[in-house]
Design a protein around this motif. Structure first.
Motif, PDB file in Angstrom:
ATOM      1  N   ALA A  52       0.837  -1.204   0.000  1.00 12.95           N
ATOM      2  CA  ALA A  52       0.000   0.000   0.000  1.00 12.95           C
ATOM      3  C   ALA A  52       0.869   1.250   0.000  1.00 12.95           C
ATOM      4  O   ALA A  52       0.508   2.271  -0.593  1.00 12.95           O
ATOM      5  CB  ALA A  52      -0.927  -0.010   1.213  1.00 12.95           C
ATOM      6  N   ARG A  53       2.024   1.167   0.629  1.00 18.11           N
ATOM      7  CA  ARG A  53       2.963   2.294   0.669  1.00 18.11           C
ATOM      8  C   ARG A  53       4.376   1.734   0.683  1.00 18.11           C
ATOM      9  O   ARG A  53       4.681   0.840   1.479  1.00 18.11           O
ATOM     10  CB  ARG A  53       2.730   3.144   1.921  1.00 18.11           C
ATOM     11  CG  ARG A  53       3.713   4.295   2.099  1.00 18.11           C
ATOM     12  CD  ARG A  53       3.365   5.148   3.314  1.00 18.11           C
ATOM     13  NE  ARG A  53       4.355   6.191   3.537  1.00 18.11           N
ATOM     14  CZ  ARG A  53       5.460   6.035   4.274  1.00 18.11           C
ATOM     15  NH1 ARG A  53       5.706   4.872   4.866  1.00 18.11           N
ATOM     16  NH2 ARG A  53       6.304   7.046   4.424  1.00 18.11           N
ATOM     17  N   CYS A  54       5.227   2.233  -0.210  1.00 14.03           N
ATOM     18  CA  CYS A  54       6.607   1.767  -0.272  1.00 14.03           C
ATOM     19  C   CYS A  54       7.448   2.477   0.791  1.00 14.03           C
ATOM     20  O   CYS A  54       7.553   3.704   0.784  1.00 14.03           O
ATOM     21  CB  CYS A  54       7.197   2.021  -1.653  1.00 14.03           C
ATOM     22  SG  CYS A  54       6.604   0.901  -2.939  1.00 14.03           S
ATOM     23  N   SER A  55       8.013   1.706   1.686  1.00  5.75           N
ATOM     24  CA  SER A  55       8.909   2.237   2.704  1.00  5.75           C
ATOM     25  C   SER A  55       9.790   1.091   3.178  1.00  5.75           C
ATOM     26  O   SER A  55       9.472  -0.079   2.973  1.00  5.75           O
ATOM     27  CB  SER A  55       8.129   2.824   3.888  1.00  5.75           C
ATOM     28  OG  SER A  55       7.468   1.792   4.601  1.00  5.75           O
ATOM     29  N   SER A  58       7.662  -1.026   5.509  1.00  5.95           N
ATOM     30  CA  SER A  58       6.661  -1.903   4.891  1.00  5.95           C
ATOM     31  C   SER A  58       7.326  -3.098   4.226  1.00  5.95           C
ATOM     32  O   SER A  58       6.798  -4.220   4.262  1.00  5.95           O
ATOM     33  CB  SER A  58       5.809  -1.126   3.880  1.00  5.95           C
ATOM     34  OG  SER A  58       6.552  -0.745   2.738  1.00  5.95           O
ATOM     35  N   ALA A 163       6.930   3.187  -7.582  1.00  4.04           N
ATOM     36  CA  ALA A 163       6.868   3.858  -6.282  1.00  4.04           C
ATOM     37  C   ALA A 163       8.039   3.473  -5.380  1.00  4.04           C
ATOM     38  O   ALA A 163       8.386   4.221  -4.461  1.00  4.04           O
ATOM     39  CB  ALA A 163       5.551   3.540  -5.587  1.00  4.04           C
TER      40      ALA A 163
END
Length: 237
Positions: A52-55, A58, A163
């Protein structure tokens, strides 16, 4: 869920690739590990769905969900090296006994971060044939890939979620300080992304691998034998 490949038996080594690559880049190096190994396609890479979010967090959480209980060593390259350091903190519930980051980019300029953010905002490039997409995916990863593409409406594209370029600069000093296990940084002596002076500034006893560049594990798999030996010894200590 992330896609994993497994092999061997005995002490477990978790292998994490760099940006744009897949777990298959570890194929040759994994064969020399004296135990079992698990190679992950990070989220948004290869056969793993995008997060859901690239980090970094995550990615680490997704990898942690795929690692079986018990003590492990973790080896990551570039982006995967930062994820390995995050797992070494113990924050994600993995029993990491030793971790190594290979070719982690330690210094980022504002221009480099701006270019990365620009790449993260671009839509994936769709190409008419699988061969063209595989060539493009290999250029993005900096290594040959045979499993880094997906078929989409209108053709083929690199499996990499753009992303992922936007994860930003890692706090390597903070991650080294948070580690609950021995950690080793290593890089090829000809690695332009992690030159020896940057490596030794971050970790004075970091390991410089002679005769190889950024993708040492692909360029000459035997070059990372000292890293694998260090991880094996630390895991069994």
């Amino acid at each position: 869920m992330v896609h994993v490949s497994r092999g061997g038996s005995g002490p477990l080594l978790v292998l994490l690739h760099g940006l744009g690559a897949t777990g298959s880049v570890w194929r040759s190096a994994a064969e020399t590990w004296p135990g079992s190994w698990l190679a992950v396609d990070l989220p948004g890479h290869g056969r793993s769905a995008p997060p859901a979010r690239c980090s970094f967090g995550s990615f680490a959480a997704a990898v942690a969900a795929a690692v079986p209980p018990g003590p492990v060593a973790v080896l990551g390259h570039s982006l995967g090296g930062v994820v390995a350091l995050a797992l070494a903190s113990g924050w994600f519930g993995v029993d990491v006994r030793a971790a190594a980051g290979l070719g982690v980019k330690l210094r980022w300029t504002d221009d480099e971060l701006a270019r990365a953010a620009s790449l993260a905002a671009r839509p994936p490039r769709v190409l008419p044939t699988r061969e063209e997409a595989a060539d493009w995916a290999s250029r993005l990863a900096g290594v040959p890939l045979d499993d880094g593409v997906v078929e989409v409406a209108g053709g083929w594209r690199a499996a990499l979620d753009p992303a992922a370029f936007g994860v930003g600069a890692p706090d390597v000093d903070g991650l080294l300080g948070a580690a609950r296990c021995p950690v080793l940084l290593a890089a090829g002596e000809d690695d332009p992304m992690c030159p020896p002076d940057h490596l030794r500034a971050a970790q004075p006893d970091g390991l410089v691998l002679p005769g190889v560049g950024h993708n040492a594990h692909v360029e000459r798999p035997a070059s990372i034998t000292p890293v694998l030996s260090w991880l094996h010894d630390a895991l069994l200590a």
